[in-house]
Design an enzyme around this catalytic site. Structure first.
Site, PDB file in Angstrom:
ATOM      1  N   THR A 195       0.827  -1.206   0.000  1.00 50.10           N
ATOM      2  CA  THR A 195       0.000   0.000   0.000  1.00 50.10           C
ATOM      3  C   THR A 195       0.860   1.253   0.000  1.00 50.10           C
ATOM      4  O   THR A 195       1.819   1.342   0.766  1.00 50.10           O
ATOM      5  CB  THR A 195      -0.836   0.032   1.294  1.00 50.10           C
ATOM      6  OG1 THR A 195      -1.589  -1.161   1.348  1.00 50.10           O
ATOM      7  CG2 THR A 195      -1.722   1.253   1.349  1.00 50.10           C
ATOM      8  N   ARG A 223     -13.196  -8.712  -0.438  1.00 54.39           N
ATOM      9  CA  ARG A 223     -12.394  -8.310   0.732  1.00 54.39           C
ATOM     10  C   ARG A 223     -11.940  -6.847   0.607  1.00 54.39           C
ATOM     11  O   ARG A 223     -11.501  -6.400  -0.443  1.00 54.39           O
ATOM     12  CB  ARG A 223     -11.175  -9.227   0.852  1.00 54.39           C
ATOM     13  CG  ARG A 223     -10.265  -8.923   2.050  1.00 54.39           C
ATOM     14  CD  ARG A 223      -9.112  -8.028   1.680  1.00 54.39           C
ATOM     15  NE  ARG A 223      -8.164  -7.848   2.790  1.00 54.39           N
ATOM     16  CZ  ARG A 223      -7.202  -6.949   2.790  1.00 54.39           C
ATOM     17  NH1 ARG A 223      -7.026  -6.146   1.762  1.00 54.39           N
ATOM     18  NH2 ARG A 223      -6.381  -6.838   3.819  1.00 54.39           N
ATOM     19  N   VAL A 224     -12.035  -6.129   1.709  1.00 52.74           N
ATOM     20  CA  VAL A 224     -11.572  -4.741   1.777  1.00 52.74           C
ATOM     21  C   VAL A 224     -10.597  -4.652   2.944  1.00 52.74           C
ATOM     22  O   VAL A 224     -10.828  -5.262   3.997  1.00 52.74           O
ATOM     23  CB  VAL A 224     -12.769  -3.787   1.992  1.00 52.74           C
ATOM     24  CG1 VAL A 224     -12.293  -2.387   2.336  1.00 52.74           C
ATOM     25  CG2 VAL A 224     -13.664  -3.774   0.751  1.00 52.74           C
ATOM     26  N   GLY A 225      -9.528  -3.902   2.767  1.00 53.52           N
ATOM     27  CA  GLY A 225      -8.516  -3.785   3.823  1.00 53.52           C
ATOM     28  C   GLY A 225      -8.653  -2.505   4.624  1.00 53.52           C
ATOM     29  O   GLY A 225      -9.737  -1.920   4.747  1.00 53.52           O
ATOM     30  N   ASP A 226      -7.533  -2.063   5.168  1.00 55.28           N
ATOM     31  CA  ASP A 226      -7.516  -0.876   6.035  1.00 55.28           C
ATOM     32  C   ASP A 226      -7.444   0.434   5.267  1.00 55.28           C
ATOM     33  O   ASP A 226      -7.871   1.486   5.771  1.00 55.28           O
ATOM     34  CB  ASP A 226      -6.296  -0.945   6.965  1.00 55.28           C
ATOM     35  CG  ASP A 226      -4.989  -1.001   6.172  1.00 55.28           C
ATOM     36  OD1 ASP A 226      -4.896  -1.804   5.221  1.00 55.28           O
ATOM     37  OD2 ASP A 226      -4.059  -0.236   6.495  1.00 55.28           O
ATOM     38  N   THR A 246       0.631   0.442   6.226  1.00 54.43           N
ATOM     39  CA  THR A 246       0.798  -0.521   5.151  1.00 54.43           C
ATOM     40  C   THR A 246       0.907  -1.912   5.782  1.00 54.43           C
ATOM     41  O   THR A 246       1.124  -2.026   6.985  1.00 54.43           O
ATOM     42  CB  THR A 246       2.053  -0.196   4.308  1.00 54.43           C
ATOM     43  OG1 THR A 246       2.136  -1.100   3.201  1.00 54.43           O
ATOM     44  CG2 THR A 246       3.323  -0.297   5.122  1.00 54.43           C
ATOM     45  N   GLY A 247       0.715  -2.934   4.975  1.00 52.25           N
ATOM     46  CA  GLY A 247       0.801  -4.291   5.502  1.00 52.25           C
ATOM     47  C   GLY A 247      -0.570  -4.936   5.593  1.00 52.25           C
ATOM     48  O   GLY A 247      -1.504  -4.544   4.883  1.00 52.25           O
ATOM     49  N   GLY A 249      -3.962  -5.421   6.316  1.00 54.83           N
ATOM     50  CA  GLY A 249      -4.985  -4.466   6.719  1.00 54.83           C
ATOM     51  C   GLY A 249      -5.851  -4.929   7.873  1.00 54.83           C
ATOM     52  O   GLY A 249      -6.267  -4.115   8.710  1.00 54.83           O
TER      53      GLY A 249
END
Ligand code: GLY
Length: 336
Positions: A195, A223-226, A246-247, A249
């Protein structure tokens, strides 16, 4: 540059120490005078543009700095900086060329936040390269904060964004190869680039931030991350500072990581200390599986001090200030 260094040193050591001992002596007149000097010193740091970003993205920070040097604002700088990475089809973690989900769909998440605390984000956006610019349009041209999926795409097209296939041959080939075994495992560092989160301070001393990603490679569909979640992948408080993550989420969301870092700075921690404590909240959980995933934070405070910290090695921050655009290797938790 030398003057700036002197001011910074004076503000953080000499003046600070004198201030501390004066306060101990309870000499109000001297204390007030030094407090004024201290705040003048801090104020002198304003007006010196700064850009920081996750990972190795000198082209992106250079673009952002070009805007700041020309007198542009931090919001334009972070948007334009992130667009550089989104347009780079060779980058497989952001924008065009991002690795797809397990069904072969490239889906993008992005967010942006300005000095007033306004924010916008898009989740599960397909076929539009510049997710960060769509997020900005959500912020500025809708009454909402977040648009998802087909709605986000239709909104983008209505605003003149072009529909295009984001799956490049290289990413398609990588996906086809992955499908042979189709084992999903978070990867600790995806090719040292994940990210893109960017923070900028402009000549007025105002802070903005943005975040853009294609998310985890071969994630479950939907799927959705941070990154598009305000407070997790990104948070700005123009009085205090900003943070981007980053990383993996999921782990950032569980600790509302970027908001946490900014709140820790509000409590007096430096950006470095705040990033370290936020990583601590993840790794010190009972049964934390931190050995198998990476999270990294980059933060800046109102005084232009910066910090970065990650769980594992090989995370870095790109920082552009005083004419120097460079990578800074992050310190990390897991030294075992
Ligand atoms: N940090 C990006 C993601 O987990 O999607």
């Amino acid at each position: 540059m030398e003057r700036r260094k002197f001011i910074k040193t004076a503000s953080l050591t000499g003046v600070g120490l004198t201030l501390g001992s004066t306060l101990l002596n309870c000499d109000e007149t001297v204390s007030e005078k030094i407090t004024e000097q201290h705040s003048e010193a801090i104020n002198d740091l304003y007006g010196i543009p700064l850009v920081v970003a996750t990972w190795h993205v000198e082209n992106a920070t250079a673009k952002a700095m070009e805007i700041l040097q020309a007198g542009g604002n931090a919001l334009d700088a972070v948007e334009q900086g992130c667009r550089v990475e989104e347009a780079d089809a060779k980058g497989q973690t952001v924008g065009k060329g991002g690795l797809p989900d397990r069904e072969g769909n490239v889906t993008l998440d992005a967010s942006i936040m300005d000095k007033h605390g306004n924010c916008g984000s898009v989740v599960y956006l397909q076929n539009v390269t510049h997710a960060v610019s769509v997020a900005r349009k959500v912020m500025e041209e809708t009454p909402h904060v977040m648009l998802a999926g087909e709605g986000a795409k239709q909104f983008a097209l209505s605003k003149g964004f072009q529909s295009e296939d984001l799956l490049t041959e290289a990413s398609k080939n990588a996906w086809e190869k992955w499908k042979i075994n189709a084992q999903y495992q978070p990867i600790i560092n995806i090719e040292n680039h994940d990210t893109i989160g960017m923070l900028a301070i402009d000549k007025n001393g105002d802070i903005s931030g943005a975040c853009t990603t294609s998310g985890l490679a071969y994630k479950m569909e939907g799927r959705v991350g941070d990154s598009p979640i305000i407070g997790s992948g990104l948070f700005i408080d123009n009085d205090i500072g900003g943070c981007v993550a980053t990383g993996l989420g999921e782990e950032v969301v569980k600790t509302v990581g970027s908001f946490l870092v900014v709140e820790l700075m509000r409590q007096g921690k430096s950006p470095q200390q705040a990033c370290e404590e936020a990583i601590g909240r993840i790794v010190n959980k009972p049964n934390s599986d931190y050995k198998n995933f990476q999270v990294g934070y980059v933060a800046v405070n109102k005084q232009g001090e910066t910090g970065c910290y990650s769980i594992h090695q090989n995370f870095n921050m790109t920082k552009f200030q005083d004419g120097v655009n460079t990578q800074i290797q992050s310190d990390y938790f897991n030294k075992a």
